[in-house]
Design a protein around this motif. Sequence first.
Motif, PDB file in Angstrom:
ATOM      1  N   GLY A  36       0.741  -1.242   0.000  1.00  0.00           N
ATOM      2  CA  GLY A  36       0.000   0.000   0.000  1.00  0.00           C
ATOM      3  C   GLY A  36       0.769   1.291   0.000  1.00  0.00           C
ATOM      4  N   ALA A  37       2.088   1.280  -0.030  1.00  0.00           N
ATOM      5  CA  ALA A  37       2.834   2.530   0.059  1.00  0.00           C
ATOM      6  C   ALA A  37       2.544   3.451  -1.124  1.00  0.00           C
ATOM      7  CB  ALA A  37       4.329   2.251   0.156  1.00  0.00           C
ATOM      8  N   ASP A  38       2.224   2.897  -2.286  1.00  0.00           N
ATOM      9  CA  ASP A  38       1.921   3.737  -3.447  1.00  0.00           C
ATOM     10  C   ASP A  38       0.658   4.559  -3.234  1.00  0.00           C
ATOM     11  OD1 ASP A  38       4.140   2.747  -4.727  1.00  0.00           O
ATOM     12  OD2 ASP A  38       3.033   1.201  -5.822  1.00  0.00           O
ATOM     13  N   GLY A  39      -0.239   4.080  -2.401  1.00  0.00           N
ATOM     14  CA  GLY A  39      -1.472   4.800  -2.129  1.00  0.00           C
ATOM     15  C   GLY A  39      -1.338   5.823  -1.013  1.00  0.00           C
ATOM     16  N   GLY A  40      -0.126   6.049  -0.508  1.00  0.00           N
ATOM     17  CA  GLY A  40       0.091   7.031   0.541  1.00  0.00           C
ATOM     18  C   GLY A  40      -0.051   6.495   1.948  1.00  0.00           C
ATOM     19  N   GLY A  59      -4.452   5.701  13.134  1.00  0.00           N
ATOM     20  CA  GLY A  59      -5.823   6.024  12.759  1.00  0.00           C
ATOM     21  C   GLY A  59      -6.108   5.883  11.274  1.00  0.00           C
ATOM     22  N   GLY A  60      -5.213   5.211  10.558  1.00  0.00           N
ATOM     23  CA  GLY A  60      -5.403   5.057   9.116  1.00  0.00           C
ATOM     24  C   GLY A  60      -5.184   6.353   8.365  1.00  0.00           C
ATOM     25  N   GLY A  61      -4.567   7.343   9.020  1.00  0.00           N
ATOM     26  CA  GLY A  61      -4.367   8.649   8.392  1.00  0.00           C
ATOM     27  C   GLY A  61      -2.961   8.830   7.852  1.00  0.00           C
ATOM     28  N   PRO A  62      -2.548  10.091   7.718  1.00  0.00           N
ATOM     29  CA  PRO A  62      -1.221  10.397   7.188  1.00  0.00           C
ATOM     30  C   PRO A  62      -0.122   9.838   8.092  1.00  0.00           C
ATOM     31  CG  PRO A  62      -2.531  12.405   7.484  1.00  0.00           C
ATOM     32  CD  PRO A  62      -3.311  11.277   8.054  1.00  0.00           C
ATOM     33  N   VAL A  63       1.044   9.640   7.534  1.00  0.00           N
ATOM     34  CA  VAL A  63       2.185   9.109   8.280  1.00  0.00           C
ATOM     35  C   VAL A  63       2.698  10.183   9.238  1.00  0.00           C
ATOM     36  CG1 VAL A  63       4.512   8.175   8.091  1.00  0.00           C
ATOM     37  CG2 VAL A  63       2.791   7.581   6.376  1.00  0.00           C
ATOM     38  N   THR A  64       2.810   9.793  10.522  1.00  0.00           N
ATOM     39  CA  THR A  64       3.294  10.721  11.557  1.00  0.00           C
ATOM     40  C   THR A  64       4.707  10.340  11.986  1.00  0.00           C
ATOM     41  OG1 THR A  64       2.505   9.359  13.388  1.00  0.00           O
ATOM     42  CG2 THR A  64       0.920  10.928  12.425  1.00  0.00           C
ATOM     43  N   GLU A  65       5.324  11.202  12.788  1.00  0.00           N
ATOM     44  CA  GLU A  65       6.651  10.890  13.353  1.00  0.00           C
ATOM     45  C   GLU A  65       6.592   9.608  14.192  1.00  0.00           C
ATOM     46  OE1 GLU A  65       9.758  12.177  13.039  1.00  0.00           O
ATOM     47  OE2 GLU A  65       8.932  13.441  11.449  1.00  0.00           O
TER      48      GLU A  65
END
Length: 108
Positions: A36-40, A59-65
């Motif tokens: 899934g990395a291609d999908g962000g 939370g299934g959201g953007p990648v955090t620190e």
Amino acid sequence: MSEHLPYTRAVVTLDEDGTRLDTSFRTPYLSVMALGADGGRPFLHLSSREAQVVVSTTGGGPVTERDVALARRIAEAAARYLADCERLHTEQSANPQQVDESEQGKAA
């Protein structure tokens, strides 16, 4: 010598602190994939015939620190696991009789 049969173990615990799921994979029939990395949104997927574990971003959201730090800890733990497996396999291959004797002691 006792036979080591593969298995996957899953235990669910419910108490006042909430629900907890423990999964142990003790099988060579384990699949590990990064997806899934291609999908962000990256996914780490571990599965056997009996159970699966998926790790992804908070939370299934953007990648955090914190997600990046967790991914590093997973990679470090996997590297230690690999090193231990390689070392023990080499030792056991060099001394197969010692492995047989230690298994007999456990069965007694």
